[in-house]
Design a protein around this motif. Sequence first.
Motif, PDB file in Angstrom:
ATOM      1  N   GLY A 292       0.714  -5.490  -0.157  1.00 46.16           N
ATOM      2  CA  GLY A 292       0.623  -6.886  -0.301  1.00 46.16           C
ATOM      3  C   GLY A 292       0.185  -7.311  -2.150  1.00 46.16           C
ATOM      4  O   GLY A 292       0.072  -8.292  -2.362  1.00 46.16           O
ATOM      5  N   ARG A 293       0.352  -6.253  -2.689  1.00 43.95           N
ATOM      6  CA  ARG A 293      -0.115  -6.374  -4.114  1.00 43.95           C
ATOM      7  C   ARG A 293       1.152  -6.844  -5.043  1.00 43.95           C
ATOM      8  O   ARG A 293       2.078  -6.017  -4.754  1.00 43.95           O
ATOM      9  N   SER A 294       0.789  -7.188  -6.224  1.00 44.51           N
ATOM     10  CA  SER A 294       1.909  -7.527  -7.023  1.00 44.51           C
ATOM     11  C   SER A 294       2.369  -6.382  -7.885  1.00 44.51           C
ATOM     12  O   SER A 294       1.630  -5.321  -8.042  1.00 44.51           O
ATOM     13  N   LYS A 295       3.780  -6.251  -7.886  1.00 54.22           N
ATOM     14  CA  LYS A 295       4.296  -4.845  -8.460  1.00 54.22           C
ATOM     15  C   LYS A 295       4.304  -5.173 -10.185  1.00 54.22           C
ATOM     16  O   LYS A 295       4.793  -4.353 -10.880  1.00 54.22           O
ATOM     17  N   GLY A 296       3.890  -6.693 -10.500  1.00 56.19           N
ATOM     18  CA  GLY A 296       3.648  -6.594 -11.992  1.00 56.19           C
ATOM     19  C   GLY A 296       4.987  -7.271 -12.553  1.00 56.19           C
ATOM     20  O   GLY A 296       4.949  -7.409 -13.724  1.00 56.19           O
ATOM     21  N   PHE A 297       5.998  -7.833 -11.877  1.00 55.55           N
ATOM     22  CA  PHE A 297       7.122  -8.211 -12.267  1.00 55.55           C
ATOM     23  C   PHE A 297       7.658  -9.366 -11.355  1.00 55.55           C
ATOM     24  O   PHE A 297       7.301  -9.361  -9.957  1.00 55.55           O
ATOM     25  N   GLY A 298       8.384 -10.217 -11.841  1.00 56.69           N
ATOM     26  CA  GLY A 298       9.035 -11.225 -10.725  1.00 56.69           C
ATOM     27  C   GLY A 298      10.335 -11.733 -11.577  1.00 56.69           C
ATOM     28  O   GLY A 298      10.955 -11.592 -12.437  1.00 56.69           O
TER      29      GLY A 298
ATOM     30  N   SER B 278      13.614 -21.711  -8.477  1.00 51.13           N
ATOM     31  CA  SER B 278      12.706 -20.664  -7.678  1.00 51.13           C
ATOM     32  C   SER B 278      12.110 -19.795  -8.717  1.00 51.13           C
ATOM     33  O   SER B 278      12.208 -19.554  -9.907  1.00 51.13           O
ATOM     34  N   ALA B 279      10.933 -19.328  -7.986  1.00 48.44           N
ATOM     35  CA  ALA B 279       9.983 -18.485  -8.712  1.00 48.44           C
ATOM     36  C   ALA B 279       9.534 -17.375  -7.559  1.00 48.44           C
ATOM     37  O   ALA B 279       9.054 -17.856  -6.553  1.00 48.44           O
ATOM     38  N   LYS B 280       9.604 -16.019  -7.882  1.00 50.33           N
ATOM     39  CA  LYS B 280       9.338 -15.012  -6.831  1.00 50.33           C
ATOM     40  C   LYS B 280       8.410 -14.048  -7.658  1.00 50.33           C
ATOM     41  O   LYS B 280       8.973 -13.074  -8.471  1.00 50.33           O
ATOM     42  N   VAL B 281       7.169 -13.437  -7.585  1.00 49.26           N
ATOM     43  CA  VAL B 281       6.628 -12.305  -7.898  1.00 49.26           C
ATOM     44  C   VAL B 281       6.995 -11.305  -6.898  1.00 49.26           C
ATOM     45  O   VAL B 281       6.506 -11.439  -5.692  1.00 49.26           O
ATOM     46  N   MET B 282       7.295 -10.174  -7.107  1.00 50.89           N
ATOM     47  CA  MET B 282       7.699  -8.978  -6.514  1.00 50.89           C
ATOM     48  C   MET B 282       6.309  -8.376  -5.978  1.00 50.89           C
ATOM     49  O   MET B 282       5.516  -7.998  -6.720  1.00 50.89           O
ATOM     50  N   MET B 283       6.252  -8.233  -4.474  1.00 54.80           N
ATOM     51  CA  MET B 283       5.012  -7.631  -3.896  1.00 54.80           C
ATOM     52  C   MET B 283       5.130  -6.278  -3.256  1.00 54.80           C
ATOM     53  O   MET B 283       6.407  -6.267  -2.608  1.00 54.80           O
ATOM     54  N   GLU B 284       4.465  -5.656  -3.191  1.00 52.24           N
ATOM     55  CA  GLU B 284       4.393  -4.328  -2.474  1.00 52.24           C
ATOM     56  C   GLU B 284       4.428  -4.603  -1.082  1.00 52.24           C
ATOM     57  O   GLU B 284       3.345  -5.401  -0.528  1.00 52.24           O
ATOM     58  N   ARG B 285       5.256  -4.075  -0.160  1.00 49.15           N
ATOM     59  CA  ARG B 285       5.508  -4.351   1.349  1.00 49.15           C
ATOM     60  C   ARG B 285       3.990  -3.920   1.987  1.00 49.15           C
ATOM     61  O   ARG B 285       3.701  -4.613   2.754  1.00 49.15           O
ATOM     62  N   GLU B 286       3.620  -2.597   1.796  1.00 48.00           N
ATOM     63  CA  GLU B 286       2.645  -2.109   2.559  1.00 48.00           C
ATOM     64  C   GLU B 286       1.322  -2.768   2.084  1.00 48.00           C
ATOM     65  O   GLU B 286       0.399  -3.015   3.011  1.00 48.00           O
TER      66      GLU B 286
END
Length: 102
Positions: free
Chosen positions: A41-47, A31-39
């Motif tokens: 939809g922008r990447s948080k810069g980590f995953g 699995s691979a997941k880039v964490m995104m801001e909910r509001e």
Amino acid sequence: MNNRLYVGNLAYSMRDESLIQQFSQFGSVTSAKVMMERETGRSKGFGFVEMGSDTEAQDAINGLNGRSVEGRAMTVNIARPMEARPSFGGGGDRGGYRGSRY
């Protein structure tokens, strides 16, 4: 050891598919997941990436930690368990009308 990896300092344009592409050269990516801001939809810069085995995870760390991808040097290491956040509880007197007449 663990086969779940933290991946930091990602370019904001990185998506799950990009992580799979980068890590698949070191073994199977479960699995691979880039964490995104909910509001936004922008990447948080980590995953997080989960590799097929501990050996593959270590190979990915050795091969990708510090490697420049899209102009940013990725940080790759074993993911630590999420720490419990303190519970602040609810309630407390916030003022306002509570059925009394002053």
